[in-house]
Design an enzyme around this catalytic site. Structure first.
Site, PDB file in Angstrom:
ATOM      1  N   ARG A 146      23.811 -37.307  -0.727  1.00 49.36           N
ATOM      2  CA  ARG A 146      24.848 -38.118  -0.072  1.00 49.36           C
ATOM      3  C   ARG A 146      24.960 -39.501  -0.694  1.00 49.36           C
ATOM      4  NH1 ARG A 146      24.343 -36.090   6.321  1.00 49.36           N
ATOM      5  NH2 ARG A 146      25.435 -34.137   5.865  1.00 49.36           N
ATOM      6  N   TYR A 150      32.269 -32.887  -0.158  1.00 46.50           N
ATOM      7  CA  TYR A 150      30.980 -32.172  -0.249  1.00 46.50           C
ATOM      8  C   TYR A 150      29.779 -33.003   0.233  1.00 46.50           C
ATOM      9  CZ  TYR A 150      30.507 -33.642  -5.316  1.00 46.50           C
ATOM     10  OH  TYR A 150      30.425 -34.286  -6.502  1.00 46.50           O
ATOM     11  N   GLU A 151      28.683 -32.304   0.437  1.00 44.38           N
ATOM     12  CA  GLU A 151      27.477 -32.881   1.065  1.00 44.38           C
ATOM     13  C   GLU A 151      27.789 -33.433   2.457  1.00 44.38           C
ATOM     14  OE1 GLU A 151      25.183 -31.871  -0.527  1.00 44.38           O
ATOM     15  OE2 GLU A 151      25.919 -31.775  -2.569  1.00 44.38           O
ATOM     16  N   GLY A 152      28.638 -32.719   3.188  1.00 40.27           N
ATOM     17  CA  GLY A 152      29.060 -33.184   4.516  1.00 40.27           C
ATOM     18  C   GLY A 152      30.336 -33.982   4.392  1.00 40.27           C
TER      19      GLY A 152
END
Lengths: 594, 594
Positions: A295, A439-441
C-alpha cells in the site's frame, strides 16, 4: 522527452528536511551518510533514467505475451534490464544484508523505488512484488523457509507474487475457495484458481515463489480459516536450486487499460505442492505484512506517475508556442508565446508541484518514522513510528493516488490534443496510474480502514499524537515569516480535528455515517498532512536562504508552499461541510432505484 | 451489460420540467406535441440501444484502418449502422425540412444526440460533425452553395468535417499556414496539411465535404486573414452528384487513447479545389458557428459517457457480492451483500446521478433557450435565449466534461479491479470521455472564454439576467418545502456573484487575475447552475407528488436534489476562496523553474 529522476529533490528531503545525518549514530543508519546517499541518488537516477525509462513505452505498446505452453514473454528489453537491476543490487537496497540486501534505511530506498516506478511502472512491479514476498516470509516463515527462500528473493534471483484474488472475491477474502489438503509430510496440495496475479508468470527469473491464500480442508469459513502457503513454480532441490516443476500454471493474461508491460495472470493451482507459512488459519495477518508494504508502494506509484506526467507537461508548456500572454507578449520575436505564460497552464503545473513534492515529502517523512519504529533506541520514538506508519498508510495510498491521477489528467490537459494521442507519453502515465487507485485495496477501502480501524487504534493514540505534533509546530512557528504557512495549517488541523470528533460522535451511533464520511475525511487528512509538509519545507527553505544558500530550489519550495496554502488547501472546508451532513441523503434511495 | 437510453428521464425533462407543451402555439414547436416527442424518445432509445450500442466495443477494439491508397475503413458494422441511421432520418431531427431535416426543436434533438453518443461516441461523431458543416454552410454559404450542399449534408448522405488544426497551431488559429490561391474562376487552390480531422476520411458516405480554414495569398497574418472554404472530396458534377476526385487525401490516422472507432486523420490538401464561404478573411466567424454547436455537443458527450458509465457501475454494484453492510447483513441468505450497501459506493453512484441528471437538465434548459432565441415571438425572450446560449456554452462544455470524466473514473472505481480490465465497458467510457475535455477548445479555453468574453458581453446583460432569474426563483420558493433547496442555491448564487464582482474589479487591473481565476470560476458557475436545475426539479417533483403521481422517478429526483445540496454544492466556498487569492502565488515562479 526523457524522464529526469528527481535526484535534487530527494537530496533536499533527506539532507535538509529530514536531516538524515541526525541518525548517524544509529546502527541502521550507519551506512547512510549523506555522501553515500548522494552517490546512491545519482546512480539511481542514472540507472532508472537511462535503463528503465527508455523501455516504458516499449512495454506499453508491446505488452506481455502468453503462449499455449503457459509461458509468458515480457516486452523486448525487460529481461536484460532486469538482469542489470539485479546485478546492481538495486531492489535489495533496503533489505537485510543477511539475505543479500544492503540494509539501508527505507527512506533511502524510497528514492530508488519512486524513480524506477516513474521510469517504468510496469517493469518496477516485478521486483516490487518480489520484495513483498520476501517481507512476508521474513516475518512469518520458519527458519528453514527463510534460509531456503530469502537469499533467492532478497537477491531478486527469484521472483515473488501475491496470490489473493479469486474471481468471486477480492476485497472480501473471507469468501475464498482455494483448497489446501494436508499430505501428512508437512506439505499441502493446493487447488484453486487465482486472478489478477501481477508477475504470476514471466521470463525474468529462474523461479517464481507464489504466496498463496487458501483454506485448509475443514477450516472455518470466513477470514478465520485462511492460511498462507509458499507454492514455488519449481520446487527447490536439495541444493536450493529450482527442481521439479510444480503444478501451478498461467492460464492467460488480462487485457488492461494500462501497465501493459506487467503480466497480470490467471493462475491455476492444480494440486500444487505448498508449504504452510506460520500457523494454520492465521494467513491473513502475514499477508497483511505484504499488503501494508504494498500500500505504501502504491501511494508512491501515484506520485511517481504524477512526477513523470508533470515533467512531460512542463516541457510541453515551455516548448509549445500558441497565443500571447494576457499581460503582453513574452516572446515578442517569436510567432507566439510558450503556453506556460498562461495562468491556467500555471495552475495545472503548480497543482502538480504542490501534490508531487508535498506527497513525496509525506512519503519520506512517513518512511523515516517507519525506520525509526525499529531502529530508534527510544521507546517513545519507536511507538510513534509504529503509530504513524499504521495511521498514514491508508492516507498515503488513497490520497496520493487520487491526487496523482488528477495530476496525470491535468498534465494531459496541458498537452491539449497532443496529450490524447499515443505519440506523447502522457496517455500512458494516465492509464498506468489509474490502477493505483484500485489495487491493494481500493481507495474506498483505504478510507474505511482509516475511519474504521486506524483512528480508534490504541484509543486514538496515533491521531492524537499527530494533532499534538501539528499544534506544537504551529505554536513554535507563529512568527511573521512562518505565519503565512502555519495559520492555514492551524485552520486545516482544526477542521480535521472537528471532523474526527464528528466521526467519533456519529460513527458509533450509525456506522453508515463513518462510511459516508470516509473519503472526504481521508482527503481532509491528506490535505492537512501536506499542509504540514509544506510548512516544514517552507521553514527549511527560509533557514537555508537566511544562511546564504542561493540554490533556486529553496525559493522554489517557498513559492510552491505559498501556492499550496492559497490554492490547494481551501478545499478542506467543503470536505468538512460535506462529511458533516452524514449518511442520510446518501443512503436515501433503495438499491433498486439505481 | 447493455446501455439503456434514458427515455424516462427525457420525458420528465421535456414534459414535466420544461413543459414543452407551453410552446405548442409556436410554429417551430408545432410538430413537437408530447405524443410525438414520446414516440421519438422511444424510437431513439430503441435505435441507439439496439443498433449503436452493440458496436461500441467493436469500434474500440478494432479501430479504423488506413490503407496505402489513402482510404480508411471504419470498424465492422459501422457502415450498415450508418445506413440505418440515415434511413431513419435520425441525424436530421433538428435540421431544416427544406434540406431534408425534420425541423424539430433542438431540445428534442438533444435527447437523440445524447443517446447516440452514450451508445457509441466514436460512431456518433461522424454525423455530429456533418451537422456542424451543414450549420456553417447554412449560416455562411451562398444560395448556390446551400442548394448544392445542404440537401446532401442535411440528409447525411454526404459527410462533413472541420479542417482547422495544423501541427503548429490549434488554439491559436492566427498562426495557420494553409494557403488559398484564387484561380480567377471563383475557385481557389488550397494547399496545406491539417491534423486531427475527425471523420476526415471514412467509408460511410459517398462524398465528404471538408470545411477548411486557409489564408488567401496576400491576406494579413493573424486571425484577420483567415477564410473558410468548401473542399469536397469529390467535386459535385452538374447534377450535384460526386464527380471528379479532388486532390485532398488522408495521409494517416492518429493513435489515440480512446474514440478508436472514429478516424482521426492527417489531411493533405495539395492544390485542392475549394470554394470560398462568405467573405474573404472572415472565415473564423463562420467557423465559430460550427464551433459553438460543437461545444454544446461536447458538453453533452461528457454527460453521455458519464450516464453509460454510471449504468455499468450501478449494475455492477447491485450484482457484486462482497463484504457486509456496516449496519448488518442486507442479504443474509447470500455469501455476502451486494456492494451497493456500502455508503462509499453510494457516494459515487449518487455523485454520478447528481451530475448526470443535473447536467442533462442544464443542457435541455439551455437548448430550449436556444430554440426560443429564434422561435419566440417575444423580443425579450429571444434576447434572453441568445444571451444564455452564449453565456452557458463554455460552462456546459467545460463543467460537464470535467465532471463527466470524474463520474467515469468513479464508475471504474465502483468496479474495483474489474474496471481496469478491458473485459468490462467502463475503461472505454473513461478513455473515450477524456477527449471531451480537450477538443473544440480545451476546458481552460472555455474558462477563459467565460471570464474574458461572455461575462462582459453586452455590459454583462447575460450574467445579470441569470442572477436576477435565480433571485426571483429563490424569493418565490422560500416556503418550508422548498427552503432546503433554495437556501443553498441562494448561498451559491451569492458566492458566484461575489466571484463575478471580484473578477470585474481585479481582472481589469491585472488580466492574469482573470486567467488565474477562470477554471475555479467556471466550476463555481456550473455548480450554481446545477443547483438551480436541482431546485427546479425538486419543485416539479414535489408538485407531481402532491398531485398524486406515484412514479418513483419523482421521489428519486427529490432524493438526488437533497444529495446535491448536501454533498456536491459545498465545494463552492473553496472555489471562491481559491480564486480570490489572485494570480500572485500562481505566477510567482519564472518559467525556467518548471
Amino acid at each position: 522527452m526523457p524522464y529526469t529522476p528527481p535526484v535534487r529533490d530527494y537530496a533536499f528531503l533527506l539532507r535538509d528536511l529530514l536531516e538524515l545525518e541526525r541518525y548517524a549514530n544509529l546502527p541502521a543508519f550507519a551506512d547512510a551518510s549523506m555522501d553515500v546517499v548522494d552517490q546512491i541518488l545519482q546512480e539511481a537516477g542514472r540507472f532508472t533514467g537511462e535503463v528503465l525509462a527508455p523501455l516504458n513505452s516499449v512495454g506499453d505498446k508491446e505488452g506481455c505475451h502468453w503462449a499455449a505452453d503457459n509461458s509468458v514473454t515480457t516486452p523486448k528489453g525487460f529481461k536484460e534490464a532486469y538482469r542489470q537491476l539485479v546485478d546492481g543490487g538495486w531492489p535489495g537496497l533496503g533489505s537485510d544484508p543477511a539475505y543479500g540486501g544492503q540494509g539501508l534505511p527505507h527512506v533511502v530506498n524510497l528514492a530508488f523505488s519512486e524513480m524506477s516506478s516513474a521510469a517504468n511502472m510496469a517493469f518496477s512491479m516485478y521486483p516490487g512484488l518480489t520484495h513483498g514476498a520476501y517481507s512476508a516470509i521474513k516475518v512469518g516463515g520458519s527458519d528453514a523457509q527463510k534460509d531456503l527462500y530469502l537469499p533467492k528473493l532478497g537477491s531478486f534471483q527469484w521472483g515473488g507474487t501475491m496470490n489473493l484474488t479469486e474471481s468471486h472475491c477480492g476485497t472480501d477474502l473471507g469468501l475464498l475457495r482455494t483448497k489446501a489438503v494436508p499430505q501428512g509430510d508437512g506439505t499441502y496440495k493446493i487447488s484453486g484458481q487465482k486472478i489478477w496475479i501481477s508477475g504470476g508468470e514471466q521470463d525474468l527469473t529462474e523461479n517464481i515463489v507464489h504466496l498463496v491464500l487458501a483454506r485448509i480442508e475443514g477450516a472455518p469459513m470466513g477470514t478465520r480459516g485462511i492460511s498462507l502457503f509458499i507454492v514455488p513454480k519449481f520446487i527447490p532441490d536439495a541444493d536450493g536450486n529450482p527442481g521439479v516443476r510444480n503444478s501451478v500454471k498461467c492460464l492467460g493474461l488480462e487485457e488492461k487499460m494500462g501497465i501493459h508491460g506487467n503480466a497480470t495472470c490467471v493462475i491455476a493451482h492444480e494440486e500444487a505442492t505448498g508449504w504452510l507459512i506460520g500457523e494454520e488459519n492465521r494467513g491473513l495477518s502475514i499477508m497483511f505484512v505484504m499488503m501494508n508494504e504494498a500500500r505504501l508502494g502504491v501511494g508512491m506509484q501515484g506520485i511517481a506517475q504524477a512526477e513523470a506526467a508533470y515533467q512531460a507537461a512542463a516541457e510541453f508548456a515551455k516548448d509549445r508556442l500558441q497565443g500571447r500572454s494576457l499581460t503582453g507578449p513574452k516572446n515578442p520575436d517569436g510567432p507566439a508565446d510558450p503556453i506556460i505564460v498562461h495562468p491556467d497552464i500555471r495552475r495545472m503545473l503548480m497543482d502538480a508541484r504542490a501534490i508531487v513534492e508535498g506527497g513525496r515529502a509525506f512519503l519520506a517523512w512517513t518512511a523515516l518514522h517507519g525506520d525509526l519504529a525499529t531502529a530508534s533506541p527510544d521507546e517513545a520514538t519507536r511507538q510513534k513510528g509504529h503509530d504513524y506508519m499504521a495511521l498514514m498508510t491508508p492516507v498515503l495510498k488513497g490520497f496520493l493516488t487520487d491526487r496523482g491521477f488528477t495530476v496525470c489528467s491535468d498534465a494531459m490537459q496541458v498537452h491539449g490534443g497532443s496529450g490524447f494521442t499515443e505519440h506523447f507519453p502522457v496517455s500512458q502515465y494516465l492509464r498506468d496510474c489509474r490502477i493505483a487507485l484500485i489495487y491493494e485495496g481500493t481507495n474506498g477501502i483505504q478510507a474505511l480502514d482509516l475511519v474504521g480501524r486506524k483512528l480508534a487504534a490504541d484509543g486514538g493514540r496515533g491521531v492524537m499524537g499527530f494533532f499534538a505534533e501539528l499544534d506544537a509546530f504551529v505554536d513554535a512557528n507563529a512568527d511573521d515569516e512562518m505565519k503565512p504557512f502555519t495559520e492555514p495549517l492551524g485552520k486545516a488541523k482544526a477542521e480535521l480535528q472537528e471532523a474526527t470528533m464528528w466521526l467519533m460522535q456519529n460513527g458509533l451511533a450509525n456506522p453508515d455515517n463513518a462510511g459516508a464520511a470516509s473519503t472526504d475525511y481521508l482527503h481532509l487528512f491528506g490535505l492537512t498532512a501536506l499542509a504540514y509538509m509544506w510548512a516544514m519545507m517552507a521553514k527549511t527553505a527560509q533557514a537555508k536562504i537566511a544562511a546564504g544558500e542561493s540554490d533556486p530550489i529553496y525559493a522554489g519550495k517557498l513559492a510552491v508552499a505559498r501556492y499550496y496554502m492559497a490554492r490547494v488547501l481551501p478545499e478542506t472546508s467543503g470536505r468538512l461541510a460535506k462529511l458533516k451532513t452524514g449518511a442520510e441523503t446518501l443512503m436515501a434511495l433503495p438499491a433498486e432505484a439505481f
